[in-house]
Motif scaffolding. Structure first.
Motif, PDB file in Angstrom:
ATOM      1  N   PRO A 258      -6.708 -27.093  -3.610  1.00  0.00           N
ATOM      2  CA  PRO A 258      -6.068 -27.770  -4.626  1.00  0.00           C
ATOM      3  C   PRO A 258      -6.943 -27.058  -6.183  1.00  0.00           C
ATOM      4  N   LYS A 259      -6.057 -26.952  -7.112  1.00  0.00           N
ATOM      5  CA  LYS A 259      -6.409 -26.700  -8.374  1.00  0.00           C
ATOM      6  C   LYS A 259      -7.030 -27.904  -9.192  1.00  0.00           C
ATOM      7  N   PHE A 260      -8.485 -28.316  -8.785  1.00  0.00           N
ATOM      8  CA  PHE A 260      -9.074 -29.667  -9.280  1.00  0.00           C
ATOM      9  C   PHE A 260      -9.904 -29.115 -10.479  1.00  0.00           C
ATOM     10  N   PRO A 261     -10.283 -30.082 -11.389  1.00  0.00           N
ATOM     11  CA  PRO A 261      -9.556 -31.197 -11.884  1.00  0.00           C
ATOM     12  C   PRO A 261      -8.219 -30.914 -12.408  1.00  0.00           C
TER      13      PRO A 261
ATOM     14  N   SER B 142       4.285 -30.646   0.443  1.00  0.00           N
ATOM     15  CA  SER B 142       4.152 -30.303  -0.922  1.00  0.00           C
ATOM     16  C   SER B 142       5.152 -30.506  -1.625  1.00  0.00           C
ATOM     17  N   LYS B 143       6.368 -30.907  -1.013  1.00  0.00           N
ATOM     18  CA  LYS B 143       7.835 -31.076  -2.022  1.00  0.00           C
ATOM     19  C   LYS B 143       7.514 -32.860  -2.096  1.00  0.00           C
ATOM     20  N   LYS B 144       6.965 -33.640  -1.295  1.00  0.00           N
ATOM     21  CA  LYS B 144       7.147 -35.212  -1.329  1.00  0.00           C
ATOM     22  C   LYS B 144       5.824 -35.487  -1.717  1.00  0.00           C
ATOM     23  N   PHE B 145       4.582 -35.000  -1.814  1.00  0.00           N
ATOM     24  CA  PHE B 145       3.390 -35.615  -2.025  1.00  0.00           C
ATOM     25  C   PHE B 145       2.405 -34.662  -3.163  1.00  0.00           C
ATOM     26  N   VAL B 146       1.852 -35.299  -3.988  1.00  0.00           N
ATOM     27  CA  VAL B 146       0.795 -34.686  -4.688  1.00  0.00           C
ATOM     28  C   VAL B 146      -0.315 -35.322  -4.990  1.00  0.00           C
ATOM     29  N   ARG B 147      -1.270 -34.689  -5.280  1.00  0.00           N
ATOM     30  CA  ARG B 147      -2.707 -35.244  -5.342  1.00  0.00           C
ATOM     31  C   ARG B 147      -3.201 -34.590  -6.547  1.00  0.00           C
ATOM     32  N   GLY B 148      -4.395 -35.473  -7.076  1.00  0.00           N
ATOM     33  CA  GLY B 148      -5.012 -35.064  -8.141  1.00  0.00           C
ATOM     34  C   GLY B 148      -6.487 -35.723  -8.146  1.00  0.00           C
ATOM     35  N   GLN B 149      -7.181 -35.050  -9.170  1.00  0.00           N
ATOM     36  CA  GLN B 149      -8.665 -35.440  -9.407  1.00  0.00           C
ATOM     37  C   GLN B 149      -8.950 -35.416 -10.693  1.00  0.00           C
ATOM     38  N   TYR B 150      -9.514 -36.679 -11.072  1.00  0.00           N
ATOM     39  CA  TYR B 150      -9.889 -36.870 -12.513  1.00  0.00           C
ATOM     40  C   TYR B 150     -11.012 -35.777 -13.341  1.00  0.00           C
ATOM     41  N   ASP B 151     -10.630 -35.339 -14.553  1.00  0.00           N
ATOM     42  CA  ASP B 151     -11.403 -34.670 -15.386  1.00  0.00           C
ATOM     43  C   ASP B 151     -12.053 -35.723 -16.083  1.00  0.00           C
ATOM     44  N   THR B 152     -12.878 -35.330 -16.910  1.00  0.00           N
ATOM     45  CA  THR B 152     -13.463 -36.083 -18.360  1.00  0.00           C
ATOM     46  C   THR B 152     -12.047 -36.756 -19.128  1.00  0.00           C
ATOM     47  N   ASP B 153     -12.253 -37.504 -20.145  1.00  0.00           N
ATOM     48  CA  ASP B 153     -11.238 -38.107 -20.775  1.00  0.00           C
ATOM     49  C   ASP B 153     -11.064 -37.133 -22.269  1.00  0.00           C
ATOM     50  N   GLU B 154     -10.145 -37.361 -23.194  1.00  0.00           N
ATOM     51  CA  GLU B 154      -9.561 -36.593 -24.120  1.00  0.00           C
ATOM     52  C   GLU B 154     -10.967 -36.257 -25.017  1.00  0.00           C
ATOM     53  N   MET B 155     -11.866 -37.359 -25.175  1.00  0.00           N
ATOM     54  CA  MET B 155     -12.985 -37.119 -25.995  1.00  0.00           C
ATOM     55  C   MET B 155     -14.360 -36.650 -25.235  1.00  0.00           C
ATOM     56  N   GLY B 156     -14.022 -36.373 -23.879  1.00  0.00           N
ATOM     57  CA  GLY B 156     -15.194 -35.510 -23.428  1.00  0.00           C
ATOM     58  C   GLY B 156     -16.357 -36.538 -22.965  1.00  0.00           C
ATOM     59  N   LYS B 157     -15.972 -37.888 -23.110  1.00  0.00           N
ATOM     60  CA  LYS B 157     -17.109 -38.549 -22.789  1.00  0.00           C
ATOM     61  C   LYS B 157     -17.523 -39.162 -21.365  1.00  0.00           C
ATOM     62  N   LEU B 158     -16.284 -39.253 -20.791  1.00  0.00           N
ATOM     63  CA  LEU B 158     -16.408 -39.803 -19.185  1.00  0.00           C
ATOM     64  C   LEU B 158     -16.903 -38.616 -18.325  1.00  0.00           C
ATOM     65  N   ASN B 159     -17.496 -39.032 -17.229  1.00  0.00           N
ATOM     66  CA  ASN B 159     -17.755 -37.768 -16.379  1.00  0.00           C
ATOM     67  C   ASN B 159     -16.431 -37.496 -15.531  1.00  0.00           C
ATOM     68  N   PRO B 160     -16.223 -36.146 -15.524  1.00  0.00           N
ATOM     69  CA  PRO B 160     -15.144 -35.752 -14.485  1.00  0.00           C
ATOM     70  C   PRO B 160     -15.798 -36.308 -12.973  1.00  0.00           C
ATOM     71  N   TYR B 161     -14.798 -36.503 -12.200  1.00  0.00           N
ATOM     72  CA  TYR B 161     -15.106 -36.693 -10.711  1.00  0.00           C
ATOM     73  C   TYR B 161     -16.279 -35.952  -9.982  1.00  0.00           C
ATOM     74  N   ARG B 162     -15.966 -34.585 -10.337  1.00  0.00           N
ATOM     75  CA  ARG B 162     -17.262 -33.695  -9.727  1.00  0.00           C
ATOM     76  C   ARG B 162     -18.623 -33.798 -10.128  1.00  0.00           C
TER      77      ARG B 162
ATOM     78  N   PRO C  36      -1.835 -36.375 -12.693  1.00  0.00           N
ATOM     79  CA  PRO C  36      -1.566 -35.146 -13.078  1.00  0.00           C
ATOM     80  C   PRO C  36       0.349 -35.032 -13.204  1.00  0.00           C
ATOM     81  N   ASP C  37       0.663 -34.042 -14.168  1.00  0.00           N
ATOM     82  CA  ASP C  37       2.245 -33.839 -14.415  1.00  0.00           C
ATOM     83  C   ASP C  37       3.059 -33.664 -13.070  1.00  0.00           C
ATOM     84  N   THR C  38       2.304 -33.286 -12.274  1.00  0.00           N
ATOM     85  CA  THR C  38       3.244 -33.017 -11.007  1.00  0.00           C
ATOM     86  C   THR C  38       3.699 -34.602 -10.305  1.00  0.00           C
ATOM     87  N   ALA C  39       3.109 -35.488 -10.798  1.00  0.00           N
ATOM     88  CA  ALA C  39       3.378 -36.955 -10.138  1.00  0.00           C
ATOM     89  C   ALA C  39       4.767 -37.361 -10.994  1.00  0.00           C
ATOM     90  N   ASP C  40       5.090 -36.862 -12.057  1.00  0.00           N
ATOM     91  CA  ASP C  40       6.052 -37.025 -12.924  1.00  0.00           C
ATOM     92  C   ASP C  40       7.272 -36.175 -12.483  1.00  0.00           C
TER      93      ASP C  40
END
Ligand SMILES: NC(=O)c1ccc[n+]([C@@H]2O[C@H](COP(=O)([O-])OP(=O)(O)OC[C@H]3O[C@@H](n4cnc5c(N)ncnc54)[C@H](OP(=O)(O)O)[C@@H]3O)[C@@H](O)[C@H]2O)c1
Length: 478
Positions: free
Chosen positions: A449-452, A281-301, A461-465
């Motif tokens: 994980p707390k996805f998306p 958890s200190k060295k690796f992070v994961r993420g899953q995509y949500d929709t985009d800012e406009m809400g147009k794209l499908n979230p992964y789920r 995800p911010d955790t990558a930064d």
């Protein structure tokens, strides 16, 4: 002028997507270049009952997007034969053997065989066993080409390898990692060799950190079913990212031949710094995509064939370290994600202030662009010295890129025909990388994980930064 090669290719899964989108176009380019000419034949096999004529037409159709030389395409297609075949049926292998022998004679191919597994991985072992038991192997060369994924963890990779080893020697097995066929990745050893000064500073004395990003702008598109069984860690990190790290971080071999390169890479992967479960958890992070800012794209789920509560990651980032003289204490930050703002595969090498002792500006950054642009850039004091070929390829609506991948396949097929294994993955390398990845996967599978957790068209995800900020570093491509 290319030297002509002789072989019968047997493509298992000859009616499939990989064969049509990548293999036939790659073979066609070798035909146009004269490397395949009079002494080759291709047998496509799959269950559907196609005729030779129909198969040839599908091959021609797969070429029409980028060539209009009808005569050349027809001459090429005349080397193609179709054999209806179910991988589980022993009798079908006898028919395949007879056809291959006939084509050996007709095209005088010196009994050389390339068996290409363009089928689902669960069939790899079965096909290899039948090739041996039904006596398809010849007194020419017999090369088995395996696509990814090679297992889904160390245990399954070992099982697959055991199954293949009963029919083929390690020498005969060519495990494809198409990133190793990409021009810029292949250029790295040359770049280091041609610029001894560059190679001299590629170590923990002068390098602050190295970043490898394989970013895609698209989502999973129509490959949700497959992706649910994989995730970014298995699909991109275990294989492509690790192999790119291998090329960047390996010591320079004395001789640039396959054996020396693999000996050195094997040593590098064996020096991967062990990762304990609590370090994950200190060295690796994961993420899953949500929709985009406009809400147009499908979230992964909400993608086709994806579970509504799926915990599969579409983004993975981590800090990988090596315990060896050259690289101890240098973080290799890696990341791969879908639905990033644009497609970009790149390596950023960040030097520290000590390079100033050698007359190089402190904190210089060297970037190697793998795709879609190809080339390199050196960033010194905010001034960017670039030598980048903009790649003006149009990308079809597909997660796998087109032209670059086609070129990568072409280059890898040339290597297969030449018996050069430098750009393929060897078993010992795979064993080390799976062992490393298994620790992360196991830990991730135990936690929810707390996805998306990232919007589409963002950098993940911010955790990558934070992963880099904790070390006082930041992503160069941001
Ligand atoms: N597509 C890509 O871009 C890509 C990229 C990297 C790796 N790969 C790997 O390449 C392999 C093939 O992928 P793909 O996308 O080409 O899959 P695909 O389009 O589904 O093709 C699968 C092929 O296998 C044949 N097949 C299925 N069951 C069979 C059976 N029991 N006996 C004989 N043939 C059978 C299918 O034809 P029938 O239904 O007529 O039998 C078809 O020709 C997979 O291992 C995949 O992971 C693919």
């Amino acid at each position: 002028m290319a030297t002509e090669k002789s072989a019968v290719f047997i493509i298992f899964g000859g009616s499939g997507d990989l064969a049509h989108r990548k293999l036939y176009p790659a073979l066609y380019r070798l035909f146009k270049a004269g490397m395949l000419k009079d002494h080759f034949a291709v047998i496509g096999t799959a269950r559907r009952p196609w005729s030779n004529e129909y198969f040839r037409q599908t091959v021609i159709t797969s070429l029409e997007d980028f060539d209009d030389d009808k005569r050349m395409m027809e001459n090429f297609a005349m080397h193609f034969y179709y054999q209806s075949h179910d991988v589980n049926d022993s009798d079908h292998y006898i028919a395949l053997k007879q056809l291959a022998s006939k084509l050996d004679d007709r095209f005088d191919t010196e009994h050389n065989r390339v068996y290409y597994m363009a089928i689902a991985p669960r069939f790899f072992g079965t096909v290899a066993a039948h090739i041996k038991s039904e006596g398809l192997k010849t007194d020419g060369y017999n090369r088995l080409v395996i696509e990814k994924p090679f297992g889904r963890d160390l245990n399954s990779a070992c099982d697959l390898n055991d199954a293949l080893s009963k029919a083929f020697t390690e020498e005969e097995i060519y495990r494809i990692d198409h990133y190793l066929g990409k021009k810029m990745v292949q250029e790295i050893p040359n770049l280091r060799k041609k610029n001894p000064k560059f190679d001299e500073i590629l170590n923990n004395k002068y390098v602050s950190n190295i970043q490898v990003t394989l970013g895609e702008s698209l989502g999973v598109e129509d490959r949700g079913g497959y992706y649910e069984t994989a995730g970014a860690l298995r699909d991109m990190v275990q294989n492509h990212i690790m192999q790119i790290l291998g090329v960047v971080a390996m010591d320079e071999p004395d001789v640039m031949d396959a054996k020396s390169i693999h000996d050195i890479k094997e040593k590098l992967f064996a020096s991967l710094k062990d990762l304990t479960p609590d370090e994950v958890s200190k060295k690796f992070v994961r993420g899953q995509y949500d929709t985009d800012e406009m809400g147009k794209l499908n979230p992964y789920r909400k993608e086709d064939k994806v579970e509504e509560d799926s915990n599969i990651e579409t983004f993975a980032a981590g800090k990988i370290e090596f315990d060896n003289e050259r690289w101890s204490n240098v973080p290799f930050y890696v990341r791969s994600g879908k639905r990033m703002p644009k497609k970009s595969s790149r390596i950023d090498i960040v030097f520290n202030e000590k390079v100033a002792d050698l007359g190089i500006r402190a904190n210089t950054i060297v970037t190697l662009f793998i795709e879609p642009d190809e080339g390199s850039s050196i960033l010194i004091n905010g001034i960017d010295y670039r030598e980048v070929k903009q790649n003006l390829i149009k990308y079809p609506e597909d997660p796998e890129i087109f032209d670059n991948a086609r070129e990568a396949y072409e280059s890898l097929i040339i290597d297969i025909l030449a018996g050069d294994k430098a750009n393929f993955t060897l078993w010992e390398e795979l064993k080390s990388t799976w062992k490393y990845i298994d620790v992360i996967r196991k830990q991730w599978d135990e936690e929810s994980p707390k996805f998306p957790n990232y919007l589409s068209n963002t950098m993940g995800p911010d955790t990558a930064d934070t992963l880099l900020e904790k070390d006082g570093n930041s992503w160069i491509w941001n």
